[in-house]
Enzyme design. Sequence first.
Site, mmCIF file in Angstrom:
data_model
loop_
_atom_site.group_PDB
_atom_site.id
_atom_site.type_symbol
_atom_site.label_atom_id
_atom_site.label_comp_id
_atom_site.label_asym_id
_atom_site.label_seq_id
_atom_site.Cartn_x
_atom_site.Cartn_y
_atom_site.Cartn_z
ATOM 1 N N LYS A 49 0.838 -1.175 0.084
ATOM 2 C CA LYS A 49 0.211 0.065 -0.015
ATOM 3 C C LYS A 49 1.236 1.241 0.032
ATOM 4 C CE LYS A 49 -3.625 -2.639 0.920
ATOM 5 N NZ LYS A 49 -3.226 -4.007 0.058
ATOM 6 N N GLY A 50 0.594 2.340 -0.517
ATOM 7 C CA GLY A 50 1.286 3.365 -0.697
ATOM 8 C C GLY A 50 2.148 3.825 -1.700
ATOM 9 N N CYS A 51 2.210 2.545 -2.553
ATOM 10 C CA CYS A 51 3.249 2.826 -3.918
ATOM 11 C C CYS A 51 2.491 3.016 -5.016
ATOM 12 C CB CYS A 51 3.642 1.098 -3.982
ATOM 13 S SG CYS A 51 5.436 1.298 -4.302
ATOM 14 N N GLN A 52 2.946 3.907 -5.784
ATOM 15 C CA GLN A 52 2.296 4.272 -7.103
ATOM 16 C C GLN A 52 2.289 3.296 -8.060
ATOM 17 O OE1 GLN A 52 4.537 7.892 -8.241
ATOM 18 N NE2 GLN A 52 4.841 6.961 -10.202
ATOM 19 N N SER A 53 3.398 2.534 -8.116
ATOM 20 C CA SER A 53 2.998 1.248 -9.291
ATOM 21 C C SER A 53 2.436 -0.027 -8.206
ATOM 22 C CB SER A 53 4.310 1.005 -9.689
ATOM 23 O OG SER A 53 5.446 1.656 -9.086
#
Length: 139
Positions: A49-53
């Site tokens: 979670k919290g990752c753009q990819s």
Amino acid sequence: MTIKEIQDEIVDEFSMFDDWMQRYEYIIELGKSLPLIDEQYKVDENIIKGCQSKVWVHGEEQDGKIVFTADSDAILTKGIIAILIRAFSNQSPAAILDANTDFIDEIGLKEHLSPTRANGLVSMIKQIKMYALAFQAKH
């Protein structure tokens, strides 16, 4: 090798490059050697979670050590998780929990990532530590 020894090795490797374009290329190369996650673990609960990819991380215990596999749909992110897995895979839960992540600052990674990628990096580390905590709690 201990986590610290592996981290020092990674710092040494990055110090060989003169500029960040070369370092980015190296990170992308590292991503190609990533121990890939089995398709069955490419599920929502393994997404960071919290990752753009999209980044999937899976850890399993083997002989008291945690072995991590991962994958990402972005080449740079794949390289970043490859660096973390190299540092933390095949280590005991206690060693992972005790380890610091100063080596990331030493190679200058956070400051050369976009804010969302830097957040993703922090989330990846948190996830790896959560696996360690979960496996340690089982014993």
